[in-house]
Write a protein that holds these residues in place. Sequence first.
Motif, PDB file in Angstrom:
ATOM      1  N   HIS A  12       1.235  -1.481   0.132  1.00  0.00           N
ATOM      2  CA  HIS A  12      -0.271  -0.413  -0.376  1.00  0.00           C
ATOM      3  C   HIS A  12       0.655   1.126  -0.234  1.00  0.00           C
ATOM      4  O   HIS A  12       0.333   2.158  -0.730  1.00  0.00           O
ATOM      5  N   PHE A  13       2.260   0.990   0.633  1.00  0.00           N
ATOM      6  CA  PHE A  13       3.194   2.306   1.093  1.00  0.00           C
ATOM      7  C   PHE A  13       2.930   2.108  -0.563  1.00  0.00           C
ATOM      8  O   PHE A  13       3.852   3.872  -0.676  1.00  0.00           O
ATOM      9  N   CYS A  14       4.103   1.664  -1.187  1.00  0.00           N
ATOM     10  CA  CYS A  14       4.838   1.844  -2.341  1.00  0.00           C
ATOM     11  C   CYS A  14       3.138   2.042  -3.408  1.00  0.00           C
ATOM     12  O   CYS A  14       3.303   3.536  -4.556  1.00  0.00           O
TER      13      CYS A  14
ATOM     14  N   VAL B 249      11.365   9.102  -7.449  1.00  0.00           N
ATOM     15  CA  VAL B 249      11.045   7.111  -7.165  1.00  0.00           C
ATOM     16  C   VAL B 249      12.610   7.172  -7.151  1.00  0.00           C
ATOM     17  O   VAL B 249      13.607   7.085  -7.761  1.00  0.00           O
ATOM     18  N   PRO B 250      13.110   6.043  -6.010  1.00  0.00           N
ATOM     19  CA  PRO B 250      14.416   5.891  -5.113  1.00  0.00           C
ATOM     20  C   PRO B 250      14.791   4.918  -6.544  1.00  0.00           C
ATOM     21  O   PRO B 250      14.207   4.669  -7.289  1.00  0.00           O
ATOM     22  N   ARG B 251      16.397   4.584  -6.820  1.00  0.00           N
ATOM     23  CA  ARG B 251      16.865   3.344  -6.827  1.00  0.00           C
ATOM     24  C   ARG B 251      16.446   2.266  -6.429  1.00  0.00           C
ATOM     25  O   ARG B 251      16.559   1.301  -6.102  1.00  0.00           O
ATOM     26  N   GLU B 252      16.678   2.611  -5.271  1.00  0.00           N
ATOM     27  CA  GLU B 252      16.765   1.375  -4.452  1.00  0.00           C
ATOM     28  C   GLU B 252      15.127   1.428  -3.087  1.00  0.00           C
ATOM     29  O   GLU B 252      15.616   2.482  -2.204  1.00  0.00           O
ATOM     30  N   LEU B 253      14.850  -0.014  -2.849  1.00  0.00           N
ATOM     31  CA  LEU B 253      13.639   0.448  -1.766  1.00  0.00           C
ATOM     32  C   LEU B 253      14.614  -0.672  -0.485  1.00  0.00           C
ATOM     33  O   LEU B 253      13.598  -1.793  -0.813  1.00  0.00           O
TER      34      LEU B 253
ATOM     35  N   ALA C 285       6.059  -7.533  -9.160  1.00  0.00           N
ATOM     36  CA  ALA C 285       5.184  -6.655  -9.972  1.00  0.00           C
ATOM     37  C   ALA C 285       5.838  -5.429  -9.841  1.00  0.00           C
ATOM     38  O   ALA C 285       4.907  -4.667 -10.452  1.00  0.00           O
ATOM     39  N   LEU C 286       5.191  -5.095  -8.179  1.00  0.00           N
ATOM     40  CA  LEU C 286       5.531  -4.138  -7.959  1.00  0.00           C
ATOM     41  C   LEU C 286       6.603  -3.577  -8.574  1.00  0.00           C
ATOM     42  O   LEU C 286       7.153  -1.915  -8.571  1.00  0.00           O
ATOM     43  N   ALA C 287       7.928  -3.921  -8.286  1.00  0.00           N
ATOM     44  CA  ALA C 287       9.107  -3.853  -9.060  1.00  0.00           C
ATOM     45  C   ALA C 287       9.156  -3.201 -10.072  1.00  0.00           C
ATOM     46  O   ALA C 287       9.228  -2.036 -10.891  1.00  0.00           O
ATOM     47  N   ASP C 288       8.560  -3.583 -11.171  1.00  0.00           N
ATOM     48  CA  ASP C 288       8.370  -3.336 -12.971  1.00  0.00           C
ATOM     49  C   ASP C 288       7.742  -2.362 -12.587  1.00  0.00           C
ATOM     50  O   ASP C 288       7.897  -1.824 -13.436  1.00  0.00           O
TER      51      ASP C 288
END
Length: 673
Positions: A303-305, A318-322, A333-336
Amino acid sequence: MADPATYRPPTGTIPEAPGVYRFHDARDRVIYVGKAVNLRGRLNSYFADLAGLHPRTQQMVTSATRVDWVTVASEVEALQLEYTWIKEHDPRFNVRYRDDKSYPYLAVTLHEEYPRLQVMRGEKKPGVRYFGPYSHAWAIRETLDLLLRVFPARTCSAGVFRRMRQIGRPCLLGDIGKCAAPCVGRVDAAAHRKVVDDFVDFMAGRTQGLQRRLEREMHAASDALEFERAARLRDDLAALRRALAKQAVVLPDGTDADVVAFADDPLQAAVQVFHVRGGRVRGQRGWAVEKTEDLSTGDLVHHFCSQVYGGGSGEGDVPRELLVPELPGDAAALADWLSAHRGSRVRLRVPQRGPKRDLMETVARNAGQVLAQYKLRRVGDLAARGQALDELAEALGMDSAPLRIECVDVSQLHGTDVVASLVVFEDGAPRKSDYRTFAIRGDRGVDDLAALGEVVRRRFARADAAPADTSADPLADASAGGGGPAPGGRPRRFAYPPQLFVVDGGQPQVNAVAAALAGRGVSDLTVVGLAKRMEELWLPGESFPVILPRQSAGLFLLQHIRDQAHDVAIRFHRKRRSRRMTESALDEVAGLGEARRKALLRHFGSLQRVSAADVAEIMEVPGIGRRTAEAVIAALRPGEPATPAPVAPAAPAGPAAQRDAADAQRPTAPLGR
């Protein structure tokens, strides 16, 4: 209130495919949006037994009158559609990460001919580079004040810039060297943009090259005997280093990442984010939200992302790394989806060790503090406390607001070291001087209900002798006995009973306390239990609980009181358990009081070393004679004969010899108290 069975879709009509669904209320407003890999399995869970649903989920499904859905081809499409619908409909039952304030950013208006450095809030605009967010606007201005010596870029508004250009005279910042004064032509647009580009590079973390360049220019000016210019460069370099010192390096590898951590309970959740750029913390944000269903940490990450990063575009959002505490089920799927928003690859990771793991723990501690502040926010002032007390009186059917509330909680470990705590709140505020802890007698095998009964008997034994009528002045002195006045005429702290007695537990605990109160003859006292799972209130003898609204100030107050009682009980339990583990074997030695036990442990350093010592070595501890030393060995090494101490040559009887002789003549006492 609608019955979910009236609008449940017919069996077999819900597809077993990924998609997004919406619940609508009687006015056809969208009240909840969700996504699922399997729509049939997810939607069927909402039409299960209401008693097994999360309280907010119960409220949602009984507020809805219909549900619809849309199937999609993949999880990434489902994420995008879910985000779009949440932004479009703003459903009231979705977890919403909304700030309780507007966070300021340090913005650079790169789209203008003469870019400006300024503090900006609100919606982000195209052509503007943002740094932050910062906790306070003064933090940005403080940073700018340091950096304008090195990067004298424009900070004035468009109106001031035009006015200075018309009159042909720079403002004060131009006169003191904190602005290059492009308004009067001291520098052209290209030179001013070069200053701004250097500033952007510095804020983005590319600082080493700039420092080395300033050092070279300073030494070159000194070699050329341009000492005034060298001194200015020296001061610029010092200002640059001071600005860097305000942004401590937390990750040595120059990581660009957002570190996200959560703290939650069954009904609320708090999230903290540290924005790390170039290895340095550039900003921090925090939210507290209401949980709409039984969400795991991975669900909270999802939900946060999807909400926080879904509306942004570009590297600034959007950062390079979470770095997250737990990967959600749709992590790939969220990363894509996030990579598509950023325009380059985004990684979701759970740090396992090293500096990133340490930083994650720091962020988690901050999230815990945010959650505690959120829960206390509505009970922090007098007006809110008064409202909370009035709400409790109305919900529990009391004649007046409970000005004194006491709460009891029991803590134990498999029936051992059973303890209890009693906390006191007056006028909705803690009265810590009246907090009490109880060591339950004969604690082995004692359950929580018996422990609660003992606490009630011991607490109300103090008020047995108090006057029956204290309504005129509840703090008036009692006449005699345990509830009477203390020496000097001051009333004892427990001379009058509370109006509300809270139990950390459900119906069994409440009934046990009510029975104990009836045994003491206490009948004019309201007893209520606060059950943890759904935060419902239980009254003695009632078959159904009292449900307070989620945003009720009275519920917040009861949660705070319950948490206080739990914390006090846990601390006392740990203290008792630690003491038992270190000194329990010595407790059974006759003649070995607390002072001698402490002296013995201080002399040897640990119980293990005491157990390995012989009689002579134990007798070296001041105050311990032969018989006591033998009793210590018998307690620590049962079944093993004590090694006799060497017999010393006859000598004049001194204090130690007289003490040993007295020990020998004393009748043998059984081990134990």
